[in-house]
Each structure stands twice: as structure tokens, then as C-alpha cells.
Design a protein around this motif. Structure first.
Motif, PDB file in Angstrom:
ATOM      1  N   VAL A  12      31.698  48.373  26.753  1.00 42.11           N
ATOM      2  CA  VAL A  12      32.543  47.718  25.888  1.00 42.11           C
ATOM      3  C   VAL A  12      31.558  46.692  26.027  1.00 42.11           C
ATOM      4  O   VAL A  12      32.284  45.762  24.772  1.00 42.11           O
ATOM      5  CB  VAL A  12      33.850  46.904  27.531  1.00 42.11           C
ATOM      6  N   GLU A  13      30.153  46.067  26.212  1.00 38.87           N
ATOM      7  CA  GLU A  13      29.933  45.328  26.192  1.00 38.87           C
ATOM      8  C   GLU A  13      29.320  45.530  24.186  1.00 38.87           C
ATOM      9  O   GLU A  13      29.012  44.985  23.629  1.00 38.87           O
ATOM     10  CB  GLU A  13      28.555  44.950  26.539  1.00 38.87           C
ATOM     11  N   LEU A  14      28.661  46.604  24.328  1.00 36.73           N
ATOM     12  CA  LEU A  14      28.565  47.449  23.221  1.00 36.73           C
ATOM     13  C   LEU A  14      29.434  46.904  22.478  1.00 36.73           C
ATOM     14  O   LEU A  14      29.212  46.844  20.836  1.00 36.73           O
ATOM     15  CB  LEU A  14      27.437  48.499  23.134  1.00 36.73           C
ATOM     16  N   TYR A  15      30.722  47.658  22.325  1.00 34.10           N
ATOM     17  CA  TYR A  15      31.492  47.738  21.782  1.00 34.10           C
ATOM     18  C   TYR A  15      32.349  46.653  20.862  1.00 34.10           C
ATOM     19  O   TYR A  15      31.980  45.669  19.821  1.00 34.10           O
ATOM     20  CB  TYR A  15      32.605  49.125  22.117  1.00 34.10           C
ATOM     21  N   LEU A  16      31.822  45.427  21.743  1.00 30.76           N
ATOM     22  CA  LEU A  16      31.996  44.239  22.150  1.00 30.76           C
ATOM     23  C   LEU A  16      31.419  42.866  20.612  1.00 30.76           C
ATOM     24  O   LEU A  16      31.600  42.473  19.973  1.00 30.76           O
ATOM     25  CB  LEU A  16      32.925  43.450  22.487  1.00 30.76           C
ATOM     26  N   GLY A  17      30.124  43.655  21.293  1.00 28.80           N
ATOM     27  CA  GLY A  17      28.868  43.071  21.041  1.00 28.80           C
ATOM     28  C   GLY A  17      28.909  41.534  21.433  1.00 28.80           C
ATOM     29  O   GLY A  17      27.960  40.863  21.173  1.00 28.80           O
ATOM     30  N   LYS A  18      29.663  41.394  22.685  1.00 28.74           N
ATOM     31  CA  LYS A  18      29.427  40.283  23.557  1.00 28.74           C
ATOM     32  C   LYS A  18      30.059  40.686  24.633  1.00 28.74           C
ATOM     33  O   LYS A  18      30.314  41.922  24.953  1.00 28.74           O
ATOM     34  CB  LYS A  18      30.400  39.383  22.653  1.00 28.74           C
ATOM     35  N   PRO A  19      29.404  39.726  25.673  1.00 20.42           N
ATOM     36  CA  PRO A  19      29.621  39.988  26.789  1.00 20.42           C
ATOM     37  C   PRO A  19      31.028  40.508  27.359  1.00 20.42           C
ATOM     38  O   PRO A  19      32.039  39.330  27.016  1.00 20.42           O
ATOM     39  CB  PRO A  19      29.319  39.021  27.765  1.00 20.42           C
ATOM     40  N   PRO A  20      31.720  41.533  28.289  1.00 20.19           N
ATOM     41  CA  PRO A  20      32.967  41.254  28.773  1.00 20.19           C
ATOM     42  C   PRO A  20      33.284  40.003  29.169  1.00 20.19           C
ATOM     43  O   PRO A  20      32.529  39.236  30.088  1.00 20.19           O
ATOM     44  CB  PRO A  20      33.530  42.423  29.114  1.00 20.19           C
ATOM     45  N   SER A  21      34.932  40.142  29.534  1.00 18.06           N
ATOM     46  CA  SER A  21      35.833  38.724  30.372  1.00 18.06           C
ATOM     47  C   SER A  21      34.936  38.232  31.572  1.00 18.06           C
ATOM     48  O   SER A  21      34.616  39.593  32.119  1.00 18.06           O
ATOM     49  CB  SER A  21      36.907  38.574  30.036  1.00 18.06           C
ATOM     50  N   GLU A  22      34.617  37.332  32.582  1.00 14.61           N
ATOM     51  CA  GLU A  22      34.290  37.165  33.678  1.00 14.61           C
ATOM     52  C   GLU A  22      34.745  37.971  34.336  1.00 14.61           C
ATOM     53  O   GLU A  22      34.789  38.724  35.645  1.00 14.61           O
ATOM     54  CB  GLU A  22      34.520  36.008  34.104  1.00 14.61           C
ATOM     55  N   LYS A  23      36.580  38.056  34.086  1.00 19.88           N
ATOM     56  CA  LYS A  23      37.404  39.126  35.119  1.00 19.88           C
ATOM     57  C   LYS A  23      37.345  40.740  34.879  1.00 19.88           C
ATOM     58  O   LYS A  23      37.321  41.192  36.116  1.00 19.88           O
ATOM     59  CB  LYS A  23      39.301  39.224  34.911  1.00 19.88           C
ATOM     60  N   PHE A  24      36.958  40.508  33.996  1.00 21.93           N
ATOM     61  CA  PHE A  24      36.684  42.262  33.904  1.00 21.93           C
ATOM     62  C   PHE A  24      35.022  42.677  34.368  1.00 21.93           C
ATOM     63  O   PHE A  24      35.588  43.303  35.176  1.00 21.93           O
ATOM     64  CB  PHE A  24      36.437  42.786  32.470  1.00 21.93           C
ATOM     65  N   GLY A  25      34.389  41.763  34.822  1.00 21.08           N
ATOM     66  CA  GLY A  25      32.910  42.333  34.942  1.00 21.08           C
ATOM     67  C   GLY A  25      33.409  42.354  36.905  1.00 21.08           C
ATOM     68  O   GLY A  25      32.513  42.753  37.027  1.00 21.08           O
ATOM     69  N   LYS A  26      34.233  40.924  37.162  1.00 17.78           N
ATOM     70  CA  LYS A  26      34.479  41.500  39.015  1.00 17.78           C
ATOM     71  C   LYS A  26      34.904  42.540  38.617  1.00 17.78           C
ATOM     72  O   LYS A  26      34.734  43.217  39.616  1.00 17.78           O
ATOM     73  CB  LYS A  26      35.409  39.719  38.888  1.00 17.78           C
ATOM     74  N   PHE A  27      36.233  43.383  37.878  1.00 20.26           N
ATOM     75  CA  PHE A  27      36.978  44.336  37.935  1.00 20.26           C
ATOM     76  C   PHE A  27      35.723  45.308  38.746  1.00 20.26           C
ATOM     77  O   PHE A  27      36.047  46.090  39.328  1.00 20.26           O
ATOM     78  CB  PHE A  27      37.608  45.087  36.886  1.00 20.26           C
ATOM     79  N   ILE A  28      35.018  45.135  37.265  1.00 19.56           N
ATOM     80  CA  ILE A  28      33.684  46.727  36.768  1.00 19.56           C
ATOM     81  C   ILE A  28      33.018  46.062  38.600  1.00 19.56           C
ATOM     82  O   ILE A  28      32.701  47.557  38.973  1.00 19.56           O
ATOM     83  CB  ILE A  28      33.255  46.380  35.386  1.00 19.56           C
ATOM     84  N   GLY A  29      32.573  45.068  39.051  1.00 20.56           N
ATOM     85  CA  GLY A  29      31.267  45.323  39.951  1.00 20.56           C
ATOM     86  C   GLY A  29      32.214  45.064  41.215  1.00 20.56           C
ATOM     87  O   GLY A  29      31.444  46.287  41.915  1.00 20.56           O
ATOM     88  N   ARG A  30      33.398  45.166  41.746  1.00 20.43           N
ATOM     89  CA  ARG A  30      34.328  45.762  42.499  1.00 20.43           C
ATOM     90  C   ARG A  30      34.076  47.040  42.463  1.00 20.43           C
ATOM     91  O   ARG A  30      34.504  47.674  43.269  1.00 20.43           O
ATOM     92  CB  ARG A  30      35.168  44.920  42.977  1.00 20.43           C
ATOM     93  N   TRP A  31      34.446  47.854  41.331  1.00 20.46           N
ATOM     94  CA  TRP A  31      34.687  49.311  41.067  1.00 20.46           C
ATOM     95  C   TRP A  31      32.898  49.929  41.221  1.00 20.46           C
ATOM     96  O   TRP A  31      32.922  51.065  41.748  1.00 20.46           O
ATOM     97  CB  TRP A  31      34.857  49.895  39.984  1.00 20.46           C
ATOM     98  N   ALA A  32      31.888  49.299  40.600  1.00 21.24           N
ATOM     99  CA  ALA A  32      31.048  50.209  40.857  1.00 21.24           C
ATOM    100  C   ALA A  32      30.395  50.082  42.613  1.00 21.24           C
ATOM    101  O   ALA A  32      29.872  50.853  43.774  1.00 21.24           O
ATOM    102  CB  ALA A  32      29.655  49.552  40.310  1.00 21.24           C
ATOM    103  N   ILE A  33      30.824  48.721  43.883  1.00 19.81           N
ATOM    104  CA  ILE A  33      30.271  48.020  44.997  1.00 19.81           C
ATOM    105  C   ILE A  33      31.052  49.640  45.604  1.00 19.81           C
ATOM    106  O   ILE A  33      31.221  50.263  46.987  1.00 19.81           O
ATOM    107  CB  ILE A  33      30.860  46.869  45.090  1.00 19.81           C
ATOM    108  N   SER A  34      32.976  49.536  45.093  1.00 21.01           N
ATOM    109  CA  SER A  34      33.698  50.679  45.747  1.00 21.01           C
ATOM    110  C   SER A  34      32.615  52.005  45.694  1.00 21.01           C
ATOM    111  O   SER A  34      33.191  52.817  46.947  1.00 21.01           O
ATOM    112  CB  SER A  34      35.195  50.719  45.130  1.00 21.01           C
ATOM    113  N   GLY A  35      32.236  52.198  44.488  1.00 23.20           N
ATOM    114  CA  GLY A  35      31.532  53.221  44.376  1.00 23.20           C
ATOM    115  C   GLY A  35      30.936  53.490  45.626  1.00 23.20           C
ATOM    116  O   GLY A  35      30.509  55.291  46.142  1.00 23.20           O
ATOM    117  N   LEU A  36      30.214  52.730  45.316  1.00 24.36           N
ATOM    118  CA  LEU A  36      28.637  52.466  46.329  1.00 24.36           C
ATOM    119  C   LEU A  36      29.362  53.262  47.867  1.00 24.36           C
ATOM    120  O   LEU A  36      28.372  53.512  49.010  1.00 24.36           O
ATOM    121  CB  LEU A  36      27.938  51.387  46.440  1.00 24.36           C
ATOM    122  N   VAL A  37      30.550  52.134  48.267  1.00 26.50           N
ATOM    123  CA  VAL A  37      31.129  52.809  49.734  1.00 26.50           C
ATOM    124  C   VAL A  37      31.289  54.257  50.133  1.00 26.50           C
ATOM    125  O   VAL A  37      30.746  54.654  50.759  1.00 26.50           O
ATOM    126  CB  VAL A  37      31.843  51.403  49.988  1.00 26.50           C
TER     127      VAL A  37
END
Length: 149
Positions: free
Chosen positions: A73-98
């Protein structure tokens, strides 16, 4: 103001491709292992092998998959995604760890309990471990296990 120099496109896209490939490979290994285990358990095969190491890869695939999605998403948009999306992906990655820490133990103890009720026993001679990855072999007939050299 100094601009931060961007890495070459080959490095950017190559890095994303590596993350995606590792994520997909981890999920395929997990899925194949679970399919193989399910076939053995459903058939109540005389030998059932649990690859506990492959179970860790489910969490790995989710965690790296989340990071990969964020990078795409960051490469496609050329800028960092929204903060809400970043939090979602962060929770997704942490849930993968759990999940990576919980699923292998849950499946192992559930399967162990089920197979012990079906009169299977763990064959230590056929089982093996390396670091935290362990393959546990259950056998219906203890004589078959004793015959292994």
C-alpha cells in the motif's frame, strides 16, 4: 531542509517481493502440514506425525502478510498509509505473533489428548526436535516403535 534519499526501486520492490514470498511459503507449509495431519487423524493411521514447527508458520504468515500489505500500500500510494490503517496492520502483525505462540501448543495438547484416548503412544525413537521445531510421531502399535533402530 534535507530530503531523505530513497533507496533504489529494485531494493524497494525486491524487499516487498521477499516479504510476500516468505509469507506465502510459510502459509503453504502450514496448510500442507495441517492437511497431511488431518488426513492421518481422520483415517486413524497407524502412524501419525505432528510437525509442530510448521504450526509456527501460520503466525509467521499472518505477521509477514500484514507487513507485506502495508508495504505494498505504501509503495502503491507513494506515501505512508493513514494512521488508522497503520494501527490495523500493526494489530494484525501482533496477532500473527500471538497466534504463532499459541496455536502450536494448542494443537499439540489437543491432538495428544485425543490420540491418547485412542490408545496411541508417542514414539520417541521416531520423533525428533531441533530448537523449538519438533516433530512428534504417534504410533498405534508400540512394537512398531520398538523395532525402529
Amino acid at each position: 531542509m534535507n530530503e531523505v534519499e530513497k533507496p533504489p526501486k529494485l531494493v524497494l520492490y525486491g524487499g516487498v517481493a521477499v516479504f510476500i514470498l516468505i509469507s506465502v511459503a510459510a502459509f503453504i507449509w502450514f496448510a500442507w502440514s495441517m492437511f497431511s495431519l488431518a488426513v492421518q487423524v481422520i483415517a486413524l493411521s497407524s502412524i501419525i506425525s505432528l510437525d509442530k514447527g510448521a504450526l509456527y508458520f501460520f503466525g509467521v504468515s499472518l505477521g509477514l502478510g500484514g507487513v507485506s500489505v502495508f508495504m505494498v500500500v505504501e509503495l502503491y500510494l507513494g506515501k505512508p498509509p493513514s494512521e488508522k490503517f497503520g494501527k490495523f496492520i500493526g494489530r494484525w502483525a501482533i496477532s500473527g505473533l500471538v497466534i504463532m505462540l499459541i496455536v502450536p501448543h494448542f494443537v499439540h495438547y489437543s491432538l495428544d489428548s485425543y490420540l491418547m484416548k485412542k490408545q496411541y503412544s508417542i514414539c520417541e525413537k521416531a520423533s525428533h526436535a531441533w530448537l523449538h521445531a519438533r516433530t512428534i510421531v504417534y504410533m498405534k502399535n508400540q512394537a512398531d516403535c520398538d523395532a525402529i533402530e
